[in-house]
Design a protein around this motif. Structure first.
Motif, short mmCIF file in Angstrom:
data_model
loop_
_atom_site.label_atom_id
_atom_site.label_comp_id
_atom_site.label_asym_id
_atom_site.label_seq_id
_atom_site.Cartn_x
_atom_site.Cartn_y
_atom_site.Cartn_z
N CYS A 194 61.35 42.41 2.54
CA CYS A 194 60.91 41.95 1.49
C CYS A 194 62.11 41.57 0.36
CB CYS A 194 59.94 42.83 0.86
SG CYS A 194 59.11 42.10 -0.65
N SER A 195 62.15 40.72 -0.30
CA SER A 195 63.32 40.48 -1.36
C SER A 195 62.78 39.66 -2.49
CB SER A 195 64.36 39.67 -0.67
OG SER A 195 65.54 39.55 -1.64
N MET A 196 63.11 39.96 -3.71
CA MET A 196 62.24 39.43 -4.87
C MET A 196 62.36 37.89 -4.84
SD MET A 196 60.13 40.10 -7.19
CE MET A 196 59.86 41.71 -7.42
N ILE A 197 63.37 37.20 -5.18
CA ILE A 197 63.73 35.81 -5.09
C ILE A 197 62.68 34.86 -4.14
CG2 ILE A 197 65.07 33.85 -5.49
CD1 ILE A 197 64.97 35.73 -7.92
N PRO A 198 63.01 35.32 -2.97
CA PRO A 198 62.29 34.63 -1.76
C PRO A 198 60.65 34.81 -2.12
CG PRO A 198 64.08 35.72 -0.80
CD PRO A 198 64.07 36.26 -2.30
N PHE A 199 60.42 36.05 -2.36
CA PHE A 199 58.97 36.48 -2.79
C PHE A 199 58.24 35.49 -3.80
CE2 PHE A 199 56.04 38.54 -5.75
CZ PHE A 199 55.23 38.63 -5.09
N ILE A 200 59.21 35.27 -4.91
CA ILE A 200 58.77 34.63 -6.04
C ILE A 200 58.47 33.07 -5.58
CG2 ILE A 200 59.56 33.63 -8.19
CD1 ILE A 200 58.53 36.22 -8.77
N LEU A 201 59.42 32.75 -4.74
CA LEU A 201 59.44 31.17 -4.54
C LEU A 201 58.10 30.97 -3.54
CD1 LEU A 201 62.78 29.77 -3.72
CD2 LEU A 201 61.72 29.99 -6.03
N LYS A 202 57.81 31.87 -2.62
CA LYS A 202 56.70 31.78 -1.74
C LYS A 202 55.31 31.70 -2.27
CE LYS A 202 55.11 31.67 2.67
NZ LYS A 202 55.06 30.53 3.53
N THR A 203 55.37 32.79 -3.46
CA THR A 203 54.09 32.75 -3.78
C THR A 203 53.83 32.20 -5.40
OG1 THR A 203 54.64 35.06 -4.96
CG2 THR A 203 53.97 35.20 -2.58
N TYR A 204 54.99 31.87 -5.87
CA TYR A 204 54.71 31.25 -7.13
C TYR A 204 55.31 30.01 -7.42
CZ TYR A 204 52.28 35.40 -9.32
OH TYR A 204 51.47 36.47 -9.44
N GLY A 205 56.22 29.59 -6.47
CA GLY A 205 57.09 28.24 -6.80
C GLY A 205 56.66 26.97 -6.12
N ILE A 206 57.23 25.98 -6.64
CA ILE A 206 57.12 24.51 -6.08
C ILE A 206 58.70 24.04 -6.24
CG2 ILE A 206 54.75 24.14 -6.67
CD1 ILE A 206 55.92 22.41 -8.93
N CYS A 207 58.89 23.39 -5.07
CA CYS A 207 60.31 22.70 -5.09
C CYS A 207 60.27 21.20 -5.76
CB CYS A 207 60.61 22.52 -3.62
SG CYS A 207 62.25 21.60 -3.41
N VAL A 208 61.19 21.38 -6.64
CA VAL A 208 61.32 19.97 -7.56
C VAL A 208 62.67 19.18 -7.14
CG1 VAL A 208 60.23 21.03 -9.42
CG2 VAL A 208 62.69 21.25 -9.34
N TYR A 209 63.61 19.73 -6.32
CA TYR A 209 64.54 18.87 -5.83
C TYR A 209 65.13 19.64 -4.56
CZ TYR A 209 69.41 17.35 -5.46
OH TYR A 209 70.57 16.89 -4.72
N HIS A 226 65.81 47.21 0.22
CA HIS A 226 64.79 46.24 0.83
C HIS A 226 64.04 46.81 1.98
CE1 HIS A 226 66.34 43.05 -1.84
NE2 HIS A 226 67.54 43.44 -1.12
N LEU A 227 62.52 47.02 1.76
CA LEU A 227 61.84 47.49 2.91
C LEU A 227 61.20 46.45 3.83
CD1 LEU A 227 59.66 50.30 0.98
CD2 LEU A 227 61.78 50.53 2.30
N PRO A 228 61.03 46.62 5.11
CA PRO A 228 60.71 45.77 6.09
C PRO A 228 59.10 45.20 5.49
CG PRO A 228 61.16 47.64 7.19
CD PRO A 228 61.16 47.97 5.74
N LEU A 229 58.97 43.99 5.86
CA LEU A 229 57.62 43.33 5.73
C LEU A 229 56.65 43.81 6.66
CD1 LEU A 229 58.72 39.79 4.97
CD2 LEU A 229 57.69 41.41 3.42
#
Length: 280
Positions: free
Chosen positions: A123-138, A277-280
């Motif tokens: 688990c890592s915060m920025i990848p988590f944020i993108l996966k669960t809250y983000g959309i790609c704009v570029y 970081h702990l394992p998923l």
């Protein structure tokens, strides 16, 4: 002053217990198109060969933005480590957006290296944020390649493992500071961390997650009723930041210190070796 409102919601969870990303480009209000395009162009102009992709997160891509309340959160993924880049120009973009688009309550442009997305087993915060809250704009969309995330101890650890250092950083920034706007920025930042860290303490029991402050405060208070008033104060400061460094420091010395101790108790149970970081 902004009153505390009972707004926000918990993340939806699928049949496997994974957090569902409810953000969607079609949910973005048309009035944000121009500002998103402006930020994208400015970033590409400043770093023409460094940007891998750009993402939008928060209430705007969920279609839950509130005029004059919601901010605009952008994450830029770069090929090189952004710590080695000159990013002084970012503040100019943020000021330009604040002046030109009054319906936005500020803009935040953050940077993360592409290497941060290579480990898909922890688990890592920025990848988590993108996966669960983000959309790609570029650029090339990384989201589909990222692992699924559950509201569990691995996610809670991301909030709690750095908590003490965040408190110490806030105290350092506030001590001797007489810049009222800078004090308010520090206050809002650390109080949001306090509220979300309070939720992290009870994620395992609740098997629930949110970035929204009010439901985070509610879940914490359910398990720590004796600390409900202090957490409500943190919530209040998050949306109505104080300009008094002394007032904020007193609160961090009291409730912040208690949170530090409680965080250590949590780590003793779920992460006794204090891994980043702990394992998923």
């Amino acid at each position: 002053m902004t009153e505390i409102k009972e707004i926000g919601s918990l993340c939806s969870i699928d049949d496997q217990g994974n957090i569902i990303n409810e953000s969607d480009p079609t949910k973005i209000n048309d009035k944000y198109e121009e500002v998103i395009r402006l930020i994208t162009e400015k970033c590409l102009s400043a770093l023409p060969k460094e940007i891998h992709s750009m993402y939008l997160r928060g209430s705007v891509p969920k279609g839950q933005d509130i005029e004059n309340v919601s901010d605009l959160d952008v994450i830029v993924v770069t090929y090189s480590n952004p710590q080695n880049m000159d990013l002084d120009w970012v503040e100019e973009i943020e000021q330009l957006v604040n002046q030109k688009y009054r319906f936005i309550n500020g803009v935040e442009v953050g940077f993360s290296p592409l290497s941060e997305f290579q480990d898909t087993k922890h688990c890592s915060m920025i990848p988590f944020i993108l996966k669960t809250y983000g959309i790609c704009v570029y650029g090339e969309n990384l989201i589909s390649d990222l692992p699924n995330y559950k509201p569990d101890s691995s996610l809670a650890n991301e909030h709690l493992i750095h908590f003490a250092s965040f408190i110490d950083r806030a105290k350092q920034d506030l001590t001797g500071n007489d810049d009222e706007e800078d004090i308010k920025d520090s206050c809002s930042w650390i109080m949001r961390i306090l509220v979300r860290s309070g939720l992290a303490l009870v994620i395992v029991q609740e098997q629930a997650y949110t970035r929204d402050l009010f439901p985070a405060y509610q879940l914490f208070s359910k398990h720590y009723p004796e600390k409900e008033q202090e957490m409500r104060t943190a919530l209040w400061f998050a949306i109505n930041p104080s300009s008094s460094s002394e007032e904020i420091l007193r609160f961090l010395d009291s409730f912040g210190s208690w949170m530090k101790i409680e965080k250590e108790h949590w780590l003793d149970v779920y992460n006794p070796t204090r891994k980043m970081h702990l394992p998923l």
